[in-house]
Design an enzyme around this catalytic site. Sequence first.
Site, mmCIF file in Angstrom:
data_model
loop_
_atom_site.group_PDB
_atom_site.id
_atom_site.type_symbol
_atom_site.label_atom_id
_atom_site.label_comp_id
_atom_site.label_asym_id
_atom_site.label_seq_id
_atom_site.Cartn_x
_atom_site.Cartn_y
_atom_site.Cartn_z
ATOM 1 N N GLU A 70 10.649 -8.412 -3.097
ATOM 2 C CA GLU A 70 11.159 -7.136 -2.587
ATOM 3 C C GLU A 70 10.570 -6.957 -1.199
ATOM 4 O O GLU A 70 9.379 -6.655 -1.058
ATOM 5 C CB GLU A 70 10.711 -5.983 -3.500
ATOM 6 C CG GLU A 70 11.210 -6.079 -4.925
ATOM 7 C CD GLU A 70 12.681 -5.749 -5.063
ATOM 8 O OE1 GLU A 70 13.284 -5.201 -4.120
ATOM 9 O OE2 GLU A 70 13.241 -6.049 -6.126
ATOM 10 N N VAL A 117 8.390 4.062 3.944
ATOM 11 C CA VAL A 117 9.096 3.763 2.698
ATOM 12 C C VAL A 117 9.968 2.554 3.012
ATOM 13 O O VAL A 117 10.555 2.478 4.097
ATOM 14 C CB VAL A 117 9.976 4.953 2.257
ATOM 15 C CG1 VAL A 117 10.610 4.694 0.898
ATOM 16 C CG2 VAL A 117 9.191 6.250 2.251
ATOM 17 N N CYS A 118 10.070 1.607 2.079
ATOM 18 C CA CYS A 118 10.905 0.431 2.379
ATOM 19 C C CYS A 118 12.349 0.862 2.614
ATOM 20 O O CYS A 118 13.060 0.230 3.387
ATOM 21 C CB CYS A 118 10.806 -0.593 1.267
ATOM 22 S SG CYS A 118 11.105 0.112 -0.341
ATOM 23 N N GLY A 133 6.444 -6.473 -0.356
ATOM 24 C CA GLY A 133 5.691 -6.430 0.894
ATOM 25 C C GLY A 133 6.574 -6.823 2.058
ATOM 26 O O GLY A 133 7.804 -6.745 1.974
ATOM 27 N N GLY A 193 6.467 -12.416 2.518
ATOM 28 C CA GLY A 193 7.420 -12.969 1.546
ATOM 29 C C GLY A 193 7.803 -14.398 1.899
ATOM 30 O O GLY A 193 7.892 -15.273 1.021
ATOM 31 N N TYR A 253 3.511 2.460 -1.901
ATOM 32 C CA TYR A 253 3.692 3.069 -3.236
ATOM 33 C C TYR A 253 2.957 2.184 -4.241
ATOM 34 O O TYR A 253 3.583 1.509 -5.066
ATOM 35 C CB TYR A 253 5.189 3.218 -3.561
ATOM 36 C CG TYR A 253 5.830 4.306 -2.721
ATOM 37 C CD1 TYR A 253 5.808 5.634 -3.150
ATOM 38 C CD2 TYR A 253 6.382 4.019 -1.483
ATOM 39 C CE1 TYR A 253 6.331 6.655 -2.358
ATOM 40 C CE2 TYR A 253 6.902 5.027 -0.678
ATOM 41 C CZ TYR A 253 6.875 6.335 -1.125
ATOM 42 O OH TYR A 253 7.375 7.339 -0.332
ATOM 43 N N LYS A 266 -2.551 -7.812 -8.159
ATOM 44 C CA LYS A 266 -3.353 -7.759 -6.932
ATOM 45 C C LYS A 266 -2.807 -6.670 -6.008
ATOM 46 O O LYS A 266 -1.767 -6.827 -5.379
ATOM 47 C CB LYS A 266 -3.358 -9.085 -6.169
ATOM 48 C CG LYS A 266 -4.479 -9.082 -5.126
ATOM 49 C CD LYS A 266 -4.239 -9.954 -3.920
ATOM 50 C CE LYS A 266 -3.452 -9.326 -2.826
ATOM 51 N NZ LYS A 266 -4.089 -8.174 -2.148
ATOM 52 N N TRP A 271 0.808 -1.227 0.000
ATOM 53 C CA TRP A 271 0.000 0.000 0.000
ATOM 54 C C TRP A 271 0.841 1.276 0.000
ATOM 55 O O TRP A 271 0.297 2.368 -0.189
ATOM 56 C CB TRP A 271 -0.920 0.023 1.237
ATOM 57 C CG TRP A 271 -0.189 -0.339 2.506
ATOM 58 C CD1 TRP A 271 -0.157 -1.573 3.087
ATOM 59 C CD2 TRP A 271 0.642 0.503 3.289
ATOM 60 N NE1 TRP A 271 0.658 -1.554 4.197
ATOM 61 C CE2 TRP A 271 1.155 -0.275 4.349
ATOM 62 C CE3 TRP A 271 0.998 1.854 3.230
ATOM 63 C CZ2 TRP A 271 2.008 0.234 5.325
ATOM 64 C CZ3 TRP A 271 1.851 2.363 4.193
ATOM 65 C CH2 TRP A 271 2.344 1.553 5.223
ATOM 66 N N GLU A 275 11.884 -3.692 11.511
ATOM 67 C CA GLU A 275 11.357 -2.606 10.678
ATOM 68 C C GLU A 275 10.297 -1.843 11.482
ATOM 69 O O GLU A 275 9.419 -2.446 12.086
ATOM 70 C CB GLU A 275 10.741 -3.198 9.407
ATOM 71 C CG GLU A 275 10.420 -2.156 8.373
ATOM 72 C CD GLU A 275 9.901 -2.758 7.064
ATOM 73 O OE1 GLU A 275 8.998 -3.598 7.117
ATOM 74 O OE2 GLU A 275 10.412 -2.374 6.001
#
Length: 487
Positions: free
Chosen positions: A245, A278-279, A223, A228, A150, A172, A148, A378
């Site tokens: 990613e 942001v990742c 995600g 993952g 970006y 998706k 969600w 994170e």
Amino acid sequence: MPYQMWINGVYTASSSGNVIEVRNPATEEIIGTAPAGNAIDVARAVTAAQTAFLAWKRMPAGQKAEMLHEVARKLTERTEEIAHLLTLEGGKPLVENRDEMGWSAACFRYYAELGRNSRGRVVPSIEESQLAMVLKEPYGVVGAIVPWNYPILLMAWKVAPALAAGNTVVIKPSEMTPLSTLFFAEIFEHLPPGVVNIISGYGVDCGEPLVLDPRVRVIAFTGSLATGQRIAQLAAPQMKKLHLELGGKDAFIVAEDANLEVAVPAVAWASLLNTGQVCTSTERVYVHESIASEFIDRIVAYARVLRLGPGIESTTDLGPLIGELYRAKVEAQVEEARSQGAHILTGGKRPPHLERGYFYEPTVITNVSHSMPIMREETFGPTIPIMTYRTFDEALALANDSQYGLGANLYTYDPLKAKRFFEEVQAGTLWINDPLTDNDAAPFGGFKFSGGSRELGEEGLEEFRETKHVHWDFEGGAKPWWYPYGK
Ligand code: NAD
């Protein structure tokens, strides 16, 4: 407003009739609904993509390029509408979403051209009468599962190279931000039916059937690490190609020669952009001890004047977090750090003047250590945890002390430090004196638990191409090394 899925060029509801209510994270109001897709919808979308595949694969590259340029043109034309919708459902300031549309259009243009640039290479053959070719071929149907933060950009980073390589796609989006992606039916309308399909739904009900469908040969996923890992488990028995990613915990090293007039706003922006969601958000700051006190004073003052509010207002610097659970995670990490002795110099709470919406103040934290979750896991929120270091060796070791390796930043004008930084830090993107700038022509992705795949650049196209070696003998005569032996 109800949005619909787009399968085989036709707008469609979910076969169950169920919908997802999409909320504006700045107001908590429902702004629209998206179909809650399930395994039946996924199967229909995959059938459409598979049916469309051969004709799309065979279409000359120049024609594909024109169609991808047309995607970029329409996206540019509709920027205001899509950016507005994305701000309502995702919370990012409008100015950032306009940028996201610009980067996404640029990505379609880049792969439109790259896709017609090469189809492989010719290598020296074993004998003179032969030709040896390395051919690049599409896989078939690609499933693109997008987060969600970006939604349009990360969709573009998958769909543009996948299509340019000759694959067809089922997209998706996240259940948090499906509307702006469903809007893309209008942007993709000129493509042959089934080449792109857009379905919406929750991860387990809609994402998992896409991963499990044996006709889907590639899953391109951006995600969280946990999702993952789940996708990797589901895909393993089918030996499915995965393009992952995942999360990050980016370090930012500020060397003693850094110009604080620049380095302070740089660290603040890298940490707080999109409210830290942001990742490649900076989530760990390491400042040389000789400048630490001035750096900290300045960044606290800087963070205090940033303006929180709905992203739709032009004066907003920081919008809300995407949801209550995400804010609760940030709060838990900050409270855990506080309980272990960290100093919260500013922020560390919800803004009192914003009663609705998932807002959280920009938070500067010192006296932290690598034993705290805020320096290890994170965060995905507006936090700036700062540690000091004495030697550059120590700074590099701290930067590498993470399970993640997505990006890393350094501020210095010392080339020897810069060289050691980009050679020794284990991360996919090394930014020196300019945080978070992406380049369509350069690969983006991470080391270690950040996933190991690459989007953008030539590498980003390669992820969607199978490699064949074609060995062709024009004469086709019998070979002396065949049976019978001992002649
Ligand atoms: P998420 O993993 O919760 O969801 C991502 C997508 O996966 C959504 O579409 C979701 O519906 C789907 N999904 C969830 N469970 C699934 C399942 N079991 N099977 C199949 N699909 C499933 O992530 P998120 O909260 O939407 O996004 C934030 C995360 O994304 C962060 O960890 C961030 O670091 C990461 N991210 C990484 C990059 C990168 O390029 N490395 C970029 C942006 C975001």
